[in-house]
Design a protein around this motif. Structure first.
Motif, mmCIF file in Angstrom:
data_model
loop_
_atom_site.group_PDB
_atom_site.id
_atom_site.type_symbol
_atom_site.label_atom_id
_atom_site.label_comp_id
_atom_site.label_asym_id
_atom_site.label_seq_id
_atom_site.Cartn_x
_atom_site.Cartn_y
_atom_site.Cartn_z
ATOM 1 N N GLN A 194 31.703 16.478 9.735
ATOM 2 C CA GLN A 194 30.925 16.954 11.893
ATOM 3 C C GLN A 194 30.245 16.151 11.666
ATOM 4 O OE1 GLN A 194 28.791 20.217 10.994
ATOM 5 N NE2 GLN A 194 30.377 21.228 9.723
ATOM 6 N N TYR A 195 29.568 16.519 12.937
ATOM 7 C CA TYR A 195 28.790 15.077 13.900
ATOM 8 C C TYR A 195 27.225 15.066 13.109
ATOM 9 C CZ TYR A 195 32.034 13.975 16.943
ATOM 10 O OH TYR A 195 33.359 13.451 17.409
ATOM 11 N N ARG A 221 31.017 22.196 18.272
ATOM 12 C CA ARG A 221 31.412 23.296 16.645
ATOM 13 C C ARG A 221 31.417 24.487 17.458
ATOM 14 N NH1 ARG A 221 32.971 21.312 12.609
ATOM 15 N NH2 ARG A 221 32.462 19.234 13.314
ATOM 16 N N GLN A 251 31.770 28.595 11.638
ATOM 17 C CA GLN A 251 32.631 29.070 10.516
ATOM 18 C C GLN A 251 32.615 29.828 10.471
ATOM 19 O OE1 GLN A 251 32.487 24.973 8.180
ATOM 20 N NE2 GLN A 251 31.256 24.306 10.435
ATOM 21 N N ASN A 293 26.136 27.120 18.927
ATOM 22 C CA ASN A 293 24.848 25.448 19.967
ATOM 23 C C ASN A 293 24.326 26.104 20.418
ATOM 24 O OD1 ASN A 293 26.399 23.226 18.816
ATOM 25 N ND2 ASN A 293 28.566 24.486 20.120
ATOM 26 N N SER A 315 23.256 19.834 20.060
ATOM 27 C CA SER A 315 23.679 20.560 19.884
ATOM 28 C C SER A 315 24.769 19.761 18.411
ATOM 29 C CB SER A 315 24.778 21.031 20.623
ATOM 30 O OG SER A 315 26.214 19.861 20.300
ATOM 31 N N ARG A 316 24.975 18.857 18.940
ATOM 32 C CA ARG A 316 24.687 17.491 17.168
ATOM 33 C C ARG A 316 23.407 17.586 16.482
ATOM 34 N NH1 ARG A 316 29.945 18.321 17.801
ATOM 35 N NH2 ARG A 316 30.423 17.266 19.885
ATOM 36 N N LEU A 317 22.628 18.102 16.472
ATOM 37 C CA LEU A 317 21.274 18.448 15.611
ATOM 38 C C LEU A 317 21.726 19.744 14.662
ATOM 39 C CD1 LEU A 317 18.158 18.743 17.901
ATOM 40 C CD2 LEU A 317 18.469 17.256 16.226
ATOM 41 N N ASN A 318 21.317 19.433 13.112
ATOM 42 C CA ASN A 318 21.665 19.619 12.035
ATOM 43 C C ASN A 318 20.523 20.696 11.572
ATOM 44 O OD1 ASN A 318 24.658 19.327 11.338
ATOM 45 N ND2 ASN A 318 25.085 17.944 10.750
ATOM 46 N N HIS A 319 20.557 21.989 10.301
ATOM 47 C CA HIS A 319 19.298 22.243 10.296
ATOM 48 C C HIS A 319 19.633 21.898 9.000
ATOM 49 C CE1 HIS A 319 17.558 26.003 8.666
ATOM 50 N NE2 HIS A 319 18.104 25.453 7.407
ATOM 51 N N TYR A 379 17.400 25.743 12.044
ATOM 52 C CA TYR A 379 17.608 26.660 13.080
ATOM 53 C C TYR A 379 16.473 28.395 13.106
ATOM 54 C CZ TYR A 379 21.533 23.882 13.331
ATOM 55 O OH TYR A 379 22.680 22.481 13.651
ATOM 56 N N SER A 419 28.508 26.173 3.788
ATOM 57 C CA SER A 419 27.029 26.657 2.261
ATOM 58 C C SER A 419 25.986 25.012 3.161
ATOM 59 C CB SER A 419 26.927 26.284 1.010
ATOM 60 O OG SER A 419 27.336 24.641 0.499
ATOM 61 N N CYS A 420 24.932 25.785 2.601
ATOM 62 C CA CYS A 420 23.627 24.221 3.586
ATOM 63 C C CYS A 420 23.804 23.179 2.591
ATOM 64 C CB CYS A 420 22.438 25.149 3.313
ATOM 65 S SG CYS A 420 21.379 24.214 4.087
ATOM 66 N N PHE A 421 24.009 22.236 3.530
ATOM 67 C CA PHE A 421 23.871 20.299 3.237
ATOM 68 C C PHE A 421 22.782 20.154 3.454
ATOM 69 C CE2 PHE A 421 27.067 20.025 7.253
ATOM 70 C CZ PHE A 421 25.674 19.935 7.911
HETATM 71 C C1 LIG Z 1 24.686 23.393 16.632
HETATM 72 S S1 LIG Z 1 26.093 22.565 15.189
HETATM 73 C C2 LIG Z 1 25.357 21.038 14.432
HETATM 74 C C3 LIG Z 1 26.603 19.767 14.414
HETATM 75 C C4 LIG Z 1 26.953 20.209 13.727
HETATM 76 N N1 LIG Z 1 27.054 19.035 12.911
HETATM 77 C C5 LIG Z 1 28.486 19.230 14.864
HETATM 78 O O1 LIG Z 1 29.375 18.631 14.094
HETATM 79 O O2 LIG Z 1 28.625 19.544 16.055
HETATM 80 C C6 LIG Z 1 25.814 24.052 14.075
HETATM 81 C C7 LIG Z 1 26.856 24.004 12.745
HETATM 82 O O3 LIG Z 1 26.345 22.409 12.160
HETATM 83 C C8 LIG Z 1 27.107 23.241 11.034
HETATM 84 N N2 LIG Z 1 25.359 22.771 10.205
HETATM 85 C C9 LIG Z 1 24.398 22.252 10.609
HETATM 86 N N3 LIG Z 1 23.518 21.900 9.946
HETATM 87 C C10 LIG Z 1 24.104 23.013 8.956
HETATM 88 C C11 LIG Z 1 23.749 22.715 7.027
HETATM 89 N N4 LIG Z 1 21.682 22.108 7.267
HETATM 90 N N5 LIG Z 1 24.686 23.264 6.360
HETATM 91 C C12 LIG Z 1 25.628 23.251 6.249
HETATM 92 N N6 LIG Z 1 26.184 23.226 7.821
HETATM 93 C C13 LIG Z 1 25.133 22.738 8.839
HETATM 94 C C14 LIG Z 1 27.423 24.461 11.190
HETATM 95 O O4 LIG Z 1 28.913 24.616 10.846
HETATM 96 C C15 LIG Z 1 27.370 25.033 12.372
HETATM 97 O O5 LIG Z 1 27.563 26.235 12.227
#
Ligand SMILES: C[S@@+](CC[C@H](N)C(=O)[O-])C[C@H]1O[C@@H](n2cnc3c(N)ncnc32)[C@H](O)[C@@H]1O
Length: 296
Positions: free
Chosen positions: A65-66, A120, A123, A176, A201-205, A241, A266-268
């Motif tokens: 994942q990004y 992304r 999932q 996204n 859109s690459r920002l994670n939670h 998020y 699950s949340c990482f």
């Molecule tokens: C908006 S995208 C964030 C960027 C994503 N990681 C990517 O590779 O493009 C949202 C997706 O990232 C993943 N994601 C984001 N934050 C996460 C977190 N805290 N725990 C698990 N998955 C997360 C989930 O798959 C989610 O549906």
């Protein structure tokens, strides 16, 4: 000429050595390769204010994942990304999705289309393909009132000839989008407006984010990513998020792991990745719902 001679002799041209990114130091792990070049150039994001570009990098994580990381030390209240959306719509249900999102996506210019395709997909089960004959007939369950359709779920009929494509487009959209405003009266839309932003859109939670998103509610709906804490170089930039996005369900705490099967992940975030030993053993017995901070 020299190259042709070498080729004639069967000698191979030496492969160019990849130039390391000076802002990130030595690349130690092949999985930690900075993919900014790919993300930036394929396609080049013309909607981003280039003056802010040096402040962040988009990188790939071990799980493919990004993530977005700080490319330099950033004090609190720094603007890191300033970006306009690839497109915006007020689609929030299947009707809006079919009419607005599909139309927008089909009309994207090639670079924007590529950017959207690289996003992304959810999932989890926020979208589902269903058929009349499927073992779990959602239509029947709804008709029998034995199943209440959760509001955040969307269903694409498998009988639709474009169902596969539509399902992917929808998954990308729900994963996204950012909410621009609750009421976009300035463009004559009296309902919530959502935008799709390429780099953001690459920002994670994270349950303990270090950034927040601000979106200008007037066209062109520019979004700004702003630090809410001092951030060190190479630290991941995260948002919540629950405030800023309508994304897949994210659950916190030890029981987040149990959601993997159901939601695909699950949340990482660093809060959820606390060592298991830090949790009391009898926590296992608690009702599942108590471990949910927020489900969207
Ligand atoms: C908006 S995208 C964030 C960027 C994503 N990681 C990517 O590779 O493009 C949202 C997706 O990232 C993943 N994601 C984001 N934050 C996460 C977190 N805290 N725990 C698990 N998955 C997360 C989930 O798959 C989610 O549906």
């Amino acid at each position: 000429m020299a190259r042709l001679e070498k080729e004639a002799k069967g000698e191979e041209e030496p492969k160019p050595i990849p130039r390391p990114d000076p802002t990130l130091g030595e690349v130690m792990d092949p999985r930690d390769i900075d993919l900014t070049a790919y993300v930036d150039n394929l396609p080049f994001n013309i909607r981003v204010d280039q003056r802010y570009r040096i402040r962040y990098r988009i990188k790939m994580m071990e799980n493919n994942q990004y993530k977005v990381v700080a490319a330099m030390d950033l004090p609190v209240n720094s603007v890191i990304i300033a970006e306009t959306p690839i497109f915006y719509t007020s689609a929030n249900d299947m009707e809006g999705f079919s009419s607005q999102v599909m139309a927008r996506v089909l009309m994207l210019s090639p670079p924007d289309d590529e950017a959207y395709n690289r996003m992304r997909e959810a999932q989890d089960f926020s979208t589902r393909l269903f058929t009349r004959n499927s073992r779990l007939s959602i239509n029947k369950l709804i008709a029998n009132k034995s199943f209440k359709l959760p509001e955040h779920l969307h269903y694409v009929s498998a009988e639709d000839p474009l169902s596969g494509f539509k399902n992917v487009v929808l998954r990308q959209y729900v994963t996204n989008r950012f909410k621009i405003s609750d009421d976009a009266e300035c463009i004559g839309i009296r309902e919530p407006l959502y935008g799709i932003y390429q780099d953001a859109s690459r920002l994670n939670h994270s349950a303990d984010p270090n950034c927040m998103v601000e979106i200008n509610e007037a066209p062109p709906f520019k979004m700004f990513l702003i630090t809410t804490k001092d951030v060190k170089r190479d630290e991941e930039l995260t948002i919540s998020y629950h405030n800023d996005m309508h994304c897949g369900p994210i659950r916190h705490g030890e029981k987040a792991a149990k959601c993997t099967k159901l939601f695909g992940y699950s949340c990482f975030c660093k809060v959820c990745k606390v060592p298991k030993s830090d949790f009391p053993e009898d926590d296992e017995e608690e009702d599942d719902d108590e471990s949910i901070c927020a489900v969207m």
